[in-house]
Design an enzyme around this catalytic site. Structure first.
Site, PDB file in Angstrom:
ATOM      1  N   VAL A 167       2.042   3.215  -6.919  1.00  0.00           N
ATOM      2  CA  VAL A 167       2.921   3.913  -5.965  1.00  0.00           C
ATOM      3  C   VAL A 167       2.785   3.300  -4.674  1.00  0.00           C
ATOM      4  CG1 VAL A 167       2.973   6.131  -4.615  1.00  0.00           C
ATOM      5  CG2 VAL A 167       2.645   6.117  -6.950  1.00  0.00           C
ATOM      6  N   ASP A 168       1.500   2.740  -4.091  1.00  0.00           N
ATOM      7  CA  ASP A 168       1.288   2.163  -2.828  1.00  0.00           C
ATOM      8  C   ASP A 168       2.110   1.017  -2.876  1.00  0.00           C
ATOM      9  OD1 ASP A 168      -0.531   3.589  -1.710  1.00  0.00           O
ATOM     10  OD2 ASP A 168      -2.045   2.644  -2.224  1.00  0.00           O
ATOM     11  N   VAL A 169       2.347   0.430  -3.901  1.00  0.00           N
ATOM     12  CA  VAL A 169       2.858  -1.049  -3.918  1.00  0.00           C
ATOM     13  C   VAL A 169       4.408  -0.675  -4.058  1.00  0.00           C
ATOM     14  CG1 VAL A 169       3.715  -2.968  -5.657  1.00  0.00           C
ATOM     15  CG2 VAL A 169       1.180  -2.332  -5.531  1.00  0.00           C
TER      16      VAL A 169
END
Length: 364
Positions: A167-169
């Site tokens: 999700v961060d990426v």
């Protein structure tokens, strides 16, 4: 020259999503000035082992090449003054403090855009700046509350996170697209603007077909292991010596696949004539395929299916994945001042990505 040569980014972000976005932009030529806490720096500097040969956390190194480091204590007048000076000369500012923090420091969008009207001010949070402002935005938590863990794993009663902070990426990539769009608008109008993005909405958007199934048809997806809710055969099968992913995503590919595994009769079976019918009878189909694949090794099946134009491949470990990419001539690893780094996947015919500096120590 890089596509973003001359663009200056004041990077107040930490951990992964923000730094990933700014590193991608730095690879394209932008000058990124990373603001870090004196003494400790970005949280990920301490996220190890492993550490690379320079003693830098490999987690930190993953998203912080091509950046300058400036240590500033934003709780001091001197630190705030220096931060304001950097922002006043920047084209873009990226921050991922909890909502309201930059405003309390006097570094909010209203304050900085008053002295730098062309500033593109990008704010990243976990759950937005309203009712979710107090919730810590860590990838694991967002995978949980955002539904991703509910569709990952072998069964609905055993939710599993993705093996990286996906999700961060994905949020970082969304943010990068937003910044480039705002930069284009500024080029046309001279106007800066504020961009806001949060991990939760990026996760919901990135759930793609699973989100659309719920919004458009009221269907709530669940964990199915390696099976696909809408395509068959589209999963991982056991061969004689290992696992093989097969993605026969249409009737033509299915027919070719069946020819390779020496079961040309399967497309004529009414249970398997269309994708819809194959999905309805996926378990029966999977049993037949597994039996057929048991006669050869995964690599042999891969060669045969590749020759037939059927998307398939063995389940590789990470080192095998890099070896595979290298064999394909993709150059997945680059070296910067003697230190290896994962290559940027983008290629440009006129403005190639740049690898100017390896991830720096806190002292620079």
């Amino acid at each position: 020259m890089g596509a973003l040569d001359g663009v200056v980014i004041a990077d107040f972000s930490r951990v992964l999503a923000g730094p990933y976005a700014t590193m991608m932009l730095a690879d394209m030529g932008a000058e990124v000035i990373k603001i870090e806490r004196p003494g400790t720096g970005d949280d990920t500097r301490a996220w190890g082992p492993p550490f690379n040969a320079d003693g830098v956390s490999t987690y930190f190194a993953a998203v912080n090449r091509n950046k300058k480091t400036v240590q500033l204590d934003l709780h001091t007048e001197e630190g705030l003054q220096k931060a304001t000076e950097i922002a006043a000369k920047a084209d873009i500012l990226v921050e991922n403090f909890r909502p309201g923090t930059m405003e309390r420091l006097g570094l909010g969008y209203e304050e900085l855009s008053a002295i730098n009207p062309g500033l593109i001010y990008a704010s990243l949070s976990g759950f937005g700046s309203n009712a979710g402002a107090d919730i810590g935005g860590y990838d694991l938590v967002v995978q949980a509350v955002g539904g991703l863990m509910s569709v990952t794993g072998e069964s609905p009663d055993k939710p599993v996170k993705v093996g990286v902070a996906l999700v961060d990426v994905l949020t970082g990539l969304h943010l990068g697209i937003g910044i480039l769009a705002a930069l284009h608008h500024r080029h046309a109008s001279g106007e800066g603007q504020r961009i806001e993005i949060n991990l939760l909405q990026a996760a919901l958007s990135s759930l793609a077909n699973q989100s659309s199934a719920f919004v458009g048809a009221g269907v709530v997806g669940t964990a199915m292991g390696n099976k696909h809710p809408s395509i068959a055969p589209y999963e991982v099968f056991r061969t004689r010596d290992g696992d093989l992913a097969v993605a026969a995503g249409n009737d033509s590919l299915f027919q070719r696949f069946c020819h390779v595994i020496e079961r040309p009769d399967l497309p004529e079976d009414e249970r398997f004539q269309t994708n819809t019918s194959r999905v309805a009878h996926r378990d029966s189909l999977a049993a037949i395929i597994t039996d057929a694949l048991s006669s050869r090794d995964a690599q042999e099946w891969f060669r045969l299916l590749r020759d037939a134009g059927v998307p398939a491949g063995p389940v590789n470990s990470i080192d095998q994945a890099f070896e595979f990419a290298t064999d394909l001539g993709l150059n997945p690893i680059t070296t910067i001042d003697g230190s290896p780094s994962v290559s940027n996947p983008l290629t440009f015919s006129k403005t190639p990505v740049e690898y100017r500096s390896k991830p720096r120590t806190l002292e620079g």
